[in-house]
Each structure stands twice: as C-alpha cells, then as structure tokens.
Design a protein around this motif. Structure first.
Motif, PDB file in Angstrom:
ATOM      1  N   ASP A   2       0.866  -1.174   0.000  1.00  0.00           N
ATOM      2  CA  ASP A   2       0.000   0.000   0.000  1.00  0.00           C
ATOM      3  C   ASP A   2       0.904   1.225   0.000  1.00  0.00           C
ATOM      4  OD1 ASP A   2      -2.200   1.612   0.089  1.00  0.00           O
ATOM      5  OD2 ASP A   2      -2.646   1.240   2.199  1.00  0.00           O
ATOM      6  N   GLU A 100      -4.516   8.041  -1.271  1.00  0.00           N
ATOM      7  CA  GLU A 100      -4.712   7.088  -0.179  1.00  0.00           C
ATOM      8  C   GLU A 100      -3.651   6.000  -0.257  1.00  0.00           C
ATOM      9  OE1 GLU A 100      -6.903   7.054   2.373  1.00  0.00           O
ATOM     10  OE2 GLU A 100      -7.548   9.053   1.724  1.00  0.00           O
ATOM     11  N   ARG A 102      -0.923   3.677   2.763  1.00  0.00           N
ATOM     12  CA  ARG A 102      -0.337   3.550   4.098  1.00  0.00           C
ATOM     13  C   ARG A 102       1.052   4.181   4.133  1.00  0.00           C
ATOM     14  NH1 ARG A 102       0.242  -1.814   4.660  1.00  0.00           N
ATOM     15  NH2 ARG A 102       2.473  -1.710   4.464  1.00  0.00           N
ATOM     16  N   THR A 103       1.843   3.937   3.082  1.00  0.00           N
ATOM     17  CA  THR A 103       3.193   4.485   2.991  1.00  0.00           C
ATOM     18  C   THR A 103       3.226   5.489   1.843  1.00  0.00           C
ATOM     19  OG1 THR A 103       4.130   2.394   3.761  1.00  0.00           O
ATOM     20  CG2 THR A 103       5.627   3.914   2.638  1.00  0.00           C
TER      21      THR A 103
END
Length: 187
Positions: A2, A100, A102-103
């Motif tokens: 992600d 969008e 996570r990383t």
C-alpha cells in the motif's frame, strides 16, 4: 503493498550531459519495476529561476498509464535552470497528501543542493528546503533524497536527516542502484 511515491527529479542546468542521461535511464528502469510491483507512483521534474518562475514538469501523474507517452516525456527531460526546492516540495506534498496509501514517499533525485541566483544559495536555500521537508513529514509523508553530490554529507543530514538520503558516488551506477534503493525503502 500500500505504497504511493512521487519522484521529484532535479533538471537544473548542472544535470547537463551524463547526469541527465543517467536520470532518464533510471526513471525508465524504475518505472518498469514499479509497474510490476503495482505501487502507485508519479514523476515530476523541476527547475526554475527565482521565486517568480518555479517550474514543475509532469512526466507521469498517479493516474497516467505507463506507456509510450510517459516514455516520451522521460526521453524529453532536458536540463533547464536552477534548483529551487522548497516550493516544489510543498506543492508535491499537497499532491501526495491526496493519495490514499499507508506508505507515502517523496523521493528527490538530485545532483546537488538547493540553488538559485536570486539569493536562494547557501543557508537560505538549505533552510527553506529543510522547512518544506519538516512540513511534509508532519502530513505523514516520508521524504528521501538520492544524490550524486559527494559533498552531500555536509548538508543533507541537516535537511533530510541522517537516514533520509543516500549518495551514489558514481553517476553511471545510478540506474542500477535506484531500483535497489527503492526496494529498500518500500520493504
């Protein structure tokens, strides 16, 4: 995975010649590797002259498919003027903040420190860039710099942090090393 990443590519006048060729080759190899991984990525080149002309060139947006048009844009990258980084980091931070993931990484590919002929040299350029990087970190973006500047150890730890950069000492090794660096950053 992600991950979303923007590559911020320095195309200042000092990249003329072999450096510019190595940047273009690196971007093609990296794009092909990232396509296999399936990560979200964008590529923007930057240059400019004074605070009144900070230029950002779209090579690939997040929603652009990697194909002939993007390859042609990479092939068309040419050295321009100066290396005014702060404003570009701030703009790309906003773009990356809308994705969008996570990383989120903002990876700068450069041959030297911030510089512009209107006084954006030395401490002022370094401090403005450092502040823009602090602002990026506050939004959850992880900045990293890949440079070929052997003097980078004198200023990059202050701007990017001790672990926020790497020096590729031989320009001709940049295309091979960049994929290794990306893998290390995203695993």
């Amino acid at each position: 995975r992600d991950t979303a990443v923007i590559f911020m590519v320095d195309i200042s006048g000092s990249t003329k010649g072999w450096i510019n060729s190595a940047e273009r080759e690196s971007l093609v190899l990296l794009s092909e590797a990232i396509e296999i991984l399936g990560d979200q990525y964008a590529i923007y080149a930057f240059s400019g002259m004074t605070r009144k002309r900070c230029e950002l060139y779209r090579i690939k947006r997040f929603d652009d498919a990697y194909g002939e048009e993007v390859k042609n844009r990479i092939a068309g990258i040419q050295p321009k003027d100066y290396t005014r980084m702060g404003v570009i980091i701030r703009h790309l931070t906003k773009l990356l903040g809308q994705v969008e993931a996570r990383t989120r990484l903002l990876i700068t590919l450069s041959d030297g420190k911030p510089d512009d002929y209107d006084g954006y040299r030395g401490e002022y350029g370094i401090e403005d860039t450092r502040q823009a990087l602090i602002e990026a970190r506050r939004t959850g973006i992880n900045p990293f710099c890949i440079t070929i500047d052997r003097a980078a150890r004198d200023y990059l730890p202050h701007m990017y942090g001790e672990a926020g950069y790497t020096v590729v000492s031989e320009v001709q090794k940049l295309p091979k090393r960049i994929s290794e660096i990306y893998r290390r950053l995203t695993t």
